[in-house]
Design a protein around this motif. Structure first.
Motif, PDB file in Angstrom:
ATOM      1  N   CYS A 153       5.276  13.652   0.705  1.00 20.91           N
ATOM      2  CA  CYS A 153       4.417  12.643   0.077  1.00 20.91           C
ATOM      3  C   CYS A 153       3.238  11.650   0.562  1.00 20.91           C
ATOM      4  O   CYS A 153       3.806  11.614   1.056  1.00 20.91           O
ATOM      5  CB  CYS A 153       5.143  11.651  -0.338  1.00 20.91           C
TER       6      CYS A 153
ATOM      7  N   ASP B 110       0.095   9.729  -0.795  1.00 14.57           N
ATOM      8  CA  ASP B 110      -0.672   8.120  -1.577  1.00 14.57           C
ATOM      9  C   ASP B 110      -2.340   8.626  -1.615  1.00 14.57           C
ATOM     10  O   ASP B 110      -2.542   7.957  -0.406  1.00 14.57           O
ATOM     11  CB  ASP B 110       0.680   7.366  -1.973  1.00 14.57           C
TER      12      ASP B 110
ATOM     13  N   ILE C 283       1.538  10.627  -5.310  1.00 14.92           N
ATOM     14  CA  ILE C 283       2.134   9.577  -5.884  1.00 14.92           C
ATOM     15  C   ILE C 283       0.123   8.715  -5.619  1.00 14.92           C
ATOM     16  O   ILE C 283      -0.224   8.587  -4.746  1.00 14.92           O
ATOM     17  CB  ILE C 283       2.368   8.126  -4.926  1.00 14.92           C
TER      18      ILE C 283
ATOM     19  N   LYS D  78      -2.595   5.921  -7.045  1.00 17.71           N
ATOM     20  CA  LYS D  78      -2.854   4.616  -7.804  1.00 17.71           C
ATOM     21  C   LYS D  78      -3.476   4.594  -8.492  1.00 17.71           C
ATOM     22  O   LYS D  78      -4.635   4.847  -9.310  1.00 17.71           O
ATOM     23  CB  LYS D  78      -3.537   3.778  -6.536  1.00 17.71           C
TER      24      LYS D  78
ATOM     25  N   TYR E 162       2.124   3.960  -9.158  1.00 16.81           N
ATOM     26  CA  TYR E 162       2.047   3.074  -8.398  1.00 16.81           C
ATOM     27  C   TYR E 162       1.347   1.999  -9.244  1.00 16.81           C
ATOM     28  O   TYR E 162      -0.014   1.938  -9.327  1.00 16.81           O
ATOM     29  CB  TYR E 162       2.224   2.604  -6.912  1.00 16.81           C
TER      30      TYR E 162
ATOM     31  N   ASP F 214       4.010  -1.937  -5.594  1.00 25.06           N
ATOM     32  CA  ASP F 214       3.344  -1.693  -4.269  1.00 25.06           C
ATOM     33  C   ASP F 214       3.330  -3.266  -4.555  1.00 25.06           C
ATOM     34  O   ASP F 214       2.459  -4.104  -4.527  1.00 25.06           O
ATOM     35  CB  ASP F 214       1.827  -1.295  -4.211  1.00 25.06           C
TER      36      ASP F 214
ATOM     37  N   TYR G 261       7.759  -0.469  -3.201  1.00 27.04           N
ATOM     38  CA  TYR G 261       6.848   0.085  -1.664  1.00 27.04           C
ATOM     39  C   TYR G 261       6.685  -1.173  -1.446  1.00 27.04           C
ATOM     40  O   TYR G 261       6.294  -1.803  -1.643  1.00 27.04           O
ATOM     41  CB  TYR G 261       5.620   0.089  -2.236  1.00 27.04           C
TER      42      TYR G 261
ATOM     43  N   GLN H  11       6.903   5.493   4.790  1.00 27.26           N
ATOM     44  CA  GLN H  11       5.604   6.200   4.998  1.00 27.26           C
ATOM     45  C   GLN H  11       5.583   5.713   6.201  1.00 27.26           C
ATOM     46  O   GLN H  11       5.481   4.519   7.086  1.00 27.26           O
ATOM     47  CB  GLN H  11       4.588   4.735   3.779  1.00 27.26           C
TER      48      GLN H  11
END
Length: 270
Positions: A67, A69, A109, A111, A140, A172, A207, A246
């Protein structure tokens, strides 16, 4: 007493003093030191990690699903080409010719929002582009403990429209403002999670860092929501029940041409 002034004879100029020209002497040691500083400045990003610019962090053993981000900090994305390329030493790389393994990026993913008002300037573009491909996509919200949790939830809800195959919303949460207690932080974070869960009918993902999950967040959060844990020291999170990990903020991903990216492995899709 009178002094007679002497004048030069006709046809001749009065003698003038010559100006001395100062000659600068540059030490060869000074030149060498300057060149060395320039070289170190250029090579520092590579020397720090012991590798070249096209190479990034090592992937965990056995990792297969990845994944990435993204936010406005990441640019020049080639959406059809996102791949995790691994060299013979186990590092992420962009060198296809020396690849040991190539894995497709399965999840992106992005922001979406931060605090009560901020919407990431690349969200709409990236959300649309990811949606055109076969990636599993998620959005997120960066949580601000100093802000009203309901207003933060409202901002996220107004910004993010989820499809059935998209990931659940992601919170997050990794900072706590000065003067905020753990009790206040957890109360506000839980209020955001509950408001967003009620709207979408899906339990959000949380997260956070490994230490933040263990030392700050309450079991009302960690025991009831899927956990996406950040830990960068090459070891799995000490927080046992993680869904995603992560493992680095210094990966290079083929197709993400704007520098290092955050990369996670997926244990199971929430």
């Amino acid at each position: 007493m009178v002094t007679k002034k002497l004048t030069p004879k006709k046809g001749k100029k009065a003698p003038q003093k010559r100006k001395k020209t100062r000659k600068w002497k540059v030490s060869p040691w000074l030149v060498a030191a300057g060149l060395l500083l320039v070289a170190v400045g250029i090579l520092y990003p590579y020397l720090r990690e012991g590798r070249f610019a096209s190479t990034g962090a090592r992937i965990p053993e056995g990792a297969r699903q990845f994944c990435v981000d993204l936010s406005h900090h990441n640019d020049r994305i080639v959406w059809d080409s996102l791949k995790v390329v691994v060299d013979r030493a186990g590092h992420t790389t962009k060198d296809l010719l020396h690849a040991r393994n190539i894995y497709p990026v399965s999840t992106v993913i992005i922001k979406a929002t931060e605090g009560e008002r901020m919407v990431d300037k690349r969200f709409e573009e990236y959300w649309t582009e990811a949606g055109k491909r076969e990636y599993t996509r998620g959005a997120y919200h960066f949580f601000r403990s100093s802000k009203d949790p309901q207003k933060q939830a409202d901002r996220f809800i107004a910004t993010v429209k989820l499809r059935h195959k998209d990931l659940p919303p992601v919170l997050d949460i990794e900072t706590m403002h000065a003067g905020c207690s753990k009790e206040e932080l957890n109360r506000k974070a839980l209020a955001w999670l509950q408001a967003v869960e009620k709207h979408y009918g899906r339990k959000p993902i949380v997260y956070t860092s490994d230490s933040f999950a263990r030392d700050i967040l309450s079991p009302d959060i960690t025991a009831h929501y899927p956990m996406w844990i950040a830990r960068y020291n090459k070891k799995e999170p000490r927080f046992a029940d993680w869904t995603m990990w992560q493992f680095t903020e210094e990966a290079v991903v083929y197709g993400a041409n704007g520098g290092y990216v955050d990369l996670s492995v997926i244990k199971q899709h929430p």
